[in-house]
Motif scaffolding. Structure first.
Motif, PDB file in Angstrom:
ATOM      1  N   ILE A  53       9.824  19.202  61.512  1.00 12.11           N
ATOM      2  CA  ILE A  53       9.630  20.651  61.532  1.00 12.11           C
ATOM      3  C   ILE A  53      10.576  21.229  62.580  1.00 12.11           C
ATOM      4  O   ILE A  53      10.444  20.946  63.772  1.00 12.11           O
ATOM      5  N   VAL A  54      11.545  22.025  62.122  1.00 13.73           N
ATOM      6  CA  VAL A  54      12.560  22.610  62.999  1.00 13.73           C
ATOM      7  C   VAL A  54      12.440  24.128  62.980  1.00 13.73           C
ATOM      8  O   VAL A  54      11.619  24.684  62.249  1.00 13.73           O
ATOM      9  N   GLU A  55      13.285  24.791  63.775  1.00 11.38           N
ATOM     10  CA  GLU A  55      13.219  26.252  63.824  1.00 11.38           C
ATOM     11  C   GLU A  55      14.037  26.927  62.727  1.00 11.38           C
ATOM     12  O   GLU A  55      13.564  27.832  62.073  1.00 11.38           O
ATOM     13  N   ALA A  56      15.278  26.510  62.534  1.00  6.86           N
ATOM     14  CA  ALA A  56      16.202  27.232  61.662  1.00  6.86           C
ATOM     15  C   ALA A  56      16.551  26.437  60.405  1.00  6.86           C
ATOM     16  O   ALA A  56      16.568  25.206  60.413  1.00  6.86           O
ATOM     17  N   CYS A  57      16.880  27.165  59.345  1.00  6.78           N
ATOM     18  CA  CYS A  57      17.279  26.523  58.088  1.00  6.78           C
ATOM     19  C   CYS A  57      18.489  25.620  58.291  1.00  6.78           C
ATOM     20  O   CYS A  57      18.552  24.529  57.722  1.00  6.78           O
ATOM     21  N   ILE A  58      19.448  26.068  59.093  1.00  7.86           N
ATOM     22  CA  ILE A  58      20.658  25.273  59.318  1.00  7.86           C
ATOM     23  C   ILE A  58      20.311  23.944  59.989  1.00  7.86           C
ATOM     24  O   ILE A  58      20.931  22.915  59.722  1.00  7.86           O
ATOM     25  N   ASP A  59      19.296  23.947  60.839  1.00 10.18           N
ATOM     26  CA  ASP A  59      18.853  22.703  61.477  1.00 10.18           C
ATOM     27  C   ASP A  59      18.171  21.791  60.460  1.00 10.18           C
ATOM     28  O   ASP A  59      18.374  20.572  60.464  1.00 10.18           O
ATOM     29  N   ALA A  60      17.360  22.374  59.578  1.00  3.13           N
ATOM     30  CA  ALA A  60      16.721  21.574  58.526  1.00  3.13           C
ATOM     31  C   ALA A  60      17.784  20.947  57.627  1.00  3.13           C
ATOM     32  O   ALA A  60      17.719  19.757  57.315  1.00  3.13           O
ATOM     33  N   LEU A  61      18.782  21.720  57.251  1.00  2.00           N
ATOM     34  CA  LEU A  61      19.850  21.192  56.404  1.00  2.00           C
ATOM     35  C   LEU A  61      20.638  20.091  57.115  1.00  2.00           C
ATOM     36  O   LEU A  61      21.063  19.123  56.484  1.00  2.00           O
ATOM     37  N   SER A  62      20.801  20.219  58.427  1.00  4.23           N
ATOM     38  CA  SER A  62      21.502  19.187  59.197  1.00  4.23           C
ATOM     39  C   SER A  62      20.729  17.872  59.147  1.00  4.23           C
ATOM     40  O   SER A  62      21.322  16.805  58.955  1.00  4.23           O
ATOM     41  N   LEU A  63      19.408  17.936  59.320  1.00 11.34           N
ATOM     42  CA  LEU A  63      18.601  16.721  59.271  1.00 11.34           C
ATOM     43  C   LEU A  63      18.553  16.145  57.851  1.00 11.34           C
ATOM     44  O   LEU A  63      18.609  14.927  57.670  1.00 11.34           O
ATOM     45  N   ILE A  64      18.466  17.010  56.866  1.00  7.94           N
ATOM     46  CA  ILE A  64      18.477  16.558  55.472  1.00  7.94           C
ATOM     47  C   ILE A  64      19.788  15.835  55.166  1.00  7.94           C
ATOM     48  O   ILE A  64      19.810  14.826  54.462  1.00  7.94           O
ATOM     49  N   SER A  65      20.873  16.318  55.745  1.00 12.75           N
ATOM     50  CA  SER A  65      22.197  15.720  55.511  1.00 12.75           C
ATOM     51  C   SER A  65      22.305  14.292  56.029  1.00 12.75           C
ATOM     52  O   SER A  65      23.171  13.544  55.590  1.00 12.75           O
TER      53      SER A  65
END
Length: 193
Positions: A53-65
């Motif tokens: 669980i992160v704050e920003a969408c860009i951070d979620a996409l980074s972890l998904i990557s």
């Protein structure tokens, strides 16, 4: 439903025509995400999965990557009550909010509330050593390896320590040092084994 967010490539500076005050904006949202998180529709979550669980969408996409499953709160103070209820039983949650003061405070609050409600949750955090870094910064710097995640989990455990003694034991176990100072709850302590 009915909630959208646009993330700008560059920060915009908007000048109020009346007051001439300049505000900076990195994103624009429509609707309230209160109680919900954003996550990629390509993800499926099952019992036993780990969800960051992160704050920003860009951070979620980074972890998904890098092969992780992630969801973004869009604000460190947004408790995802509705999204959590939609999840299967048995998911392990990892609170991975930003490492700044607001993110660290919200991590403690989010973890405590989720645990009170019966969820299995731990935390990882990015230690702030000078320049603020978030998960997207670490992705770009290629610092999201398994070893890196173990290091961030260690710092998450330090953040969630319930006493200065517990924090000292974690530090001793990792470093092997038997004499050191540490900060806990805005106080300095000396640990000696």
């Amino acid at each position: 439903p009915g909630v959208t967010m646009e993330r700008f490539v560059t920060t915009l500076e908007l000048k109020d025509p009346v007051t001439h005050k300049v505000t900076k904006r990195k994103q624009h949202g429509i609707g309230s995400p209160a109680g919900r998180w954003w996550w990629s529709p390509n993800q499926t979550i099952a019992a036993g999965d780990k969800l960051y669980i992160v704050e920003a969408c860009i951070d979620a996409l980074s972890l998904i990557s890098v092969g992780k499953k992630a969801a973004a709160l869009l604000s460190c103070s947004n408790y995802p009550v509705h999204s959590l209820r939609d999840m299967p039983v048995g998911v392990h949650y990892v609170c991975a909010l930003d490492g700044d003061k607001a993110g660290r405070t919200s991590t403690r609050t989010l973890v405590a509330r989720m645990r009170d409600e019966g969820y299995t949750v731990t935390a990882i955090t990015v230690p702030q050593t000078g320049k603020k870094q978030d998960w997207n910064d670490l992705f770009q710097a290629e610092k999201l390896t398994d070893d890196d995640f173990e290091y961030y989990a260690y710092h998450g455990s330090l953040l969630l320590s319930e006493s200065a003694f517990d924090k000292a034991l974690l530090m001793h176990a990792r470093t092997g040092f038997s004499n050191f100072d540490l900060e806990y709850d805005n106080r300095w302590y000396w640990f000696e084994l």
